[in-house]
Write a protein that holds these residues in place. Structure first.
Motif, short mmCIF file in Angstrom:
data_model
loop_
_atom_site.label_atom_id
_atom_site.label_comp_id
_atom_site.label_asym_id
_atom_site.label_seq_id
_atom_site.Cartn_x
_atom_site.Cartn_y
_atom_site.Cartn_z
N ASN A 120 0.72 -1.16 0.00
CA ASN A 120 -0.11 -0.24 -0.04
C ASN A 120 0.87 1.19 0.07
O ASN A 120 0.69 2.27 -0.46
N LEU A 121 1.88 1.23 0.71
CA LEU A 121 2.92 2.56 0.76
C LEU A 121 3.35 2.75 -0.72
O LEU A 121 3.33 3.47 -0.91
N CYS A 152 -0.62 21.37 -4.58
CA CYS A 152 -1.29 20.61 -5.33
C CYS A 152 -2.88 20.57 -4.75
O CYS A 152 -3.04 21.53 -3.77
N ASN A 153 -3.79 19.81 -5.64
CA ASN A 153 -5.13 19.86 -5.11
C ASN A 153 -5.46 18.53 -4.90
O ASN A 153 -5.98 17.77 -5.60
N PHE A 154 -5.03 17.77 -3.83
CA PHE A 154 -5.15 16.27 -3.56
C PHE A 154 -6.14 16.31 -2.13
O PHE A 154 -5.67 16.86 -1.32
N ILE A 209 -2.78 6.09 6.41
CA ILE A 209 -2.28 7.45 7.19
C ILE A 209 -1.39 8.14 6.58
O ILE A 209 -1.43 9.30 6.34
N ALA A 210 -0.50 7.44 6.03
CA ALA A 210 0.88 8.19 5.21
C ALA A 210 0.19 8.47 4.12
O ALA A 210 0.76 9.74 3.62
N GLY A 211 -0.68 7.90 3.31
CA GLY A 211 -1.28 8.31 1.95
C GLY A 211 -1.92 9.54 2.32
O GLY A 211 -1.63 10.65 1.29
N LEU A 212 -2.93 9.84 3.24
CA LEU A 212 -3.53 11.09 3.26
C LEU A 212 -2.66 12.00 3.73
O LEU A 212 -2.78 13.37 3.38
N LYS A 213 -1.73 11.70 4.58
CA LYS A 213 -0.85 12.65 4.89
C LYS A 213 0.20 13.33 3.79
O LYS A 213 0.65 14.46 3.68
N MET A 214 0.60 12.21 2.70
CA MET A 214 1.26 12.62 1.77
C MET A 214 0.39 13.95 0.81
O MET A 214 0.76 14.75 0.47
N LEU A 223 -7.99 12.25 -6.03
CA LEU A 223 -8.95 11.86 -4.74
C LEU A 223 -8.14 10.52 -4.42
O LEU A 223 -8.21 9.52 -4.97
N PHE A 224 -7.85 10.67 -3.01
CA PHE A 224 -7.08 9.19 -2.43
C PHE A 224 -8.16 8.60 -1.57
O PHE A 224 -8.71 9.43 -0.49
#
Length: 307
Positions: free
Chosen positions: A84-85, A157-159, A142-147, A104-105
């Motif tokens: 996932n990372l 960015c607009n993520f 959590i790492a993904g949304l914090k990224m 969108l994540f």
């Protein structure tokens, strides 16, 4: 997004990704980009960079992930964390490098602390210990949304990120070793009915409470947010209603038409006692779920087992 916009849906064959594809097509979007896992290994940094260089998508829905239920999360801990990372980091970074207009994540409600106050508000993230059985998966999400959050802050960015509750619907995973509770129960009760079994074993005590969202409702929420929401707060997506596993089992028993008994294996883990999302933010942004639980389970059962 414009109707002609080039949109990449990562994970398009999965339950969430395929629902997003259905939603986009229903809303008149046809310039959609996909790659099956056999064509593009999302864990491969160079391959993902090459894909973005070639295709140059304008918008990205990041629904690709390594997922599973309690047993799978607890068994494949290192694999779930690593895969996932790698998947999300490659896609998020290349979206920045290649100037994607919006991404969108899809995170998960399991990112919240095990003993978070109920219902769970977005602000409760990182305020307590995670549920041990799915901690590696949760940490990756959590790492993904914090990224996403920090690429917005550093690079402009607009993520955006969303936290769906427990999902079910067409294209779910029904493998009893790797599936979530609702599809696992659907398969168990259906097979018990077909094979004229006297009983169905269900793990745990039946006391934990869970919230369930029909996956096409999630897709509608993601489409709505992609069109309207800009912000660094990761948004909860759910119904705001929960049900005990015992009540869920009885509901599925009725929908499938199984006439036998339910046996509770209390030696198996229950997981988090309760997990109900506070959906006041997304409701205030103009979206609310539309598919009730009994209707959604009936549609799902018919799609998988009766067609």
């Amino acid at each position: 997004m414009e109707k002609a916009s080039k949109i990449y849906i990562a994970g398009h064959t999965g339950m969430v990704g395929s629902a997003i594809v259905r939603n986009l097509k229903a809303n008149g979007f046809s310039n959609l980009v996909f790659r099956a896992s056999g064509e593009l290994d999302l864990k491969d940094q160079k391959a993902v960079a090459g894909f973005f260089e070639t295709e140059k998508p304008e918008y990205v829905f990041l629904a690709a992930a390594k997922v599973g239920g309690i047993e799978a999360n607890n068994t494949y801990r290192g694999q779930f964390l690593y895969e996932n990372l790698m998947i999300q980091s490659n896609i998020i970074h290349q979206s920045y490098v290649h100037g994607v207009k919006k991404l969108l994540f899809l995170a998960s409600s399991c990112i919240y602390p095990k003993m978070a106050p109920q219902p769970i508000k977005e602000e409760y993230l990182l305020t307590g210990a995670l549920e041990p059985t799915n901690e590696p998966y949760a940490i990756a999400k959590i790492a993904g949304l914090k990224m996403c959050e920090n690429y917005n802050l550093q690079y402009g960015c607009n993520f955006i990120s969303v936290m769906p509750t427990n999902l079910y619907g067409p294209n779910d995973n029904y493998d009893l070793k790797n599936s979530h509770v609702l599809p696992a129960l659907l398969r168990k009760f259906h097979e018990a009915k077909v094979n004229n079994k006297d009983s169905v074993e269900v793990w745990g005590s039946g006391s934990p409470r869970r919230e369930f969202l029909y996956v096409d409702d999630l897709a509608e929420a993601c489409f709505h947010l992609m069109q309207t929401y800009h912000g660094n707060v990761s948004v909860n997506i759910g119904t705001g209603k929960d049900i005990s596993i015992k009540e869920l089992a009885q509901l599925i028993k009725r929908i499938t038409g199984f006439k036998g008994e339910i046996e509770w294996n209390t030696k198996k883990p229950d997981g988090t006692p309760r997990k109900l999302l506070d959906v006041s933010l997304i409701n205030s942004l103009g979206w609310k779920y539309s598919t009730g639980l009994e209707e959604g389970i009936s549609l799902t059962y018919a799609d998988k087992f009766l067609n």
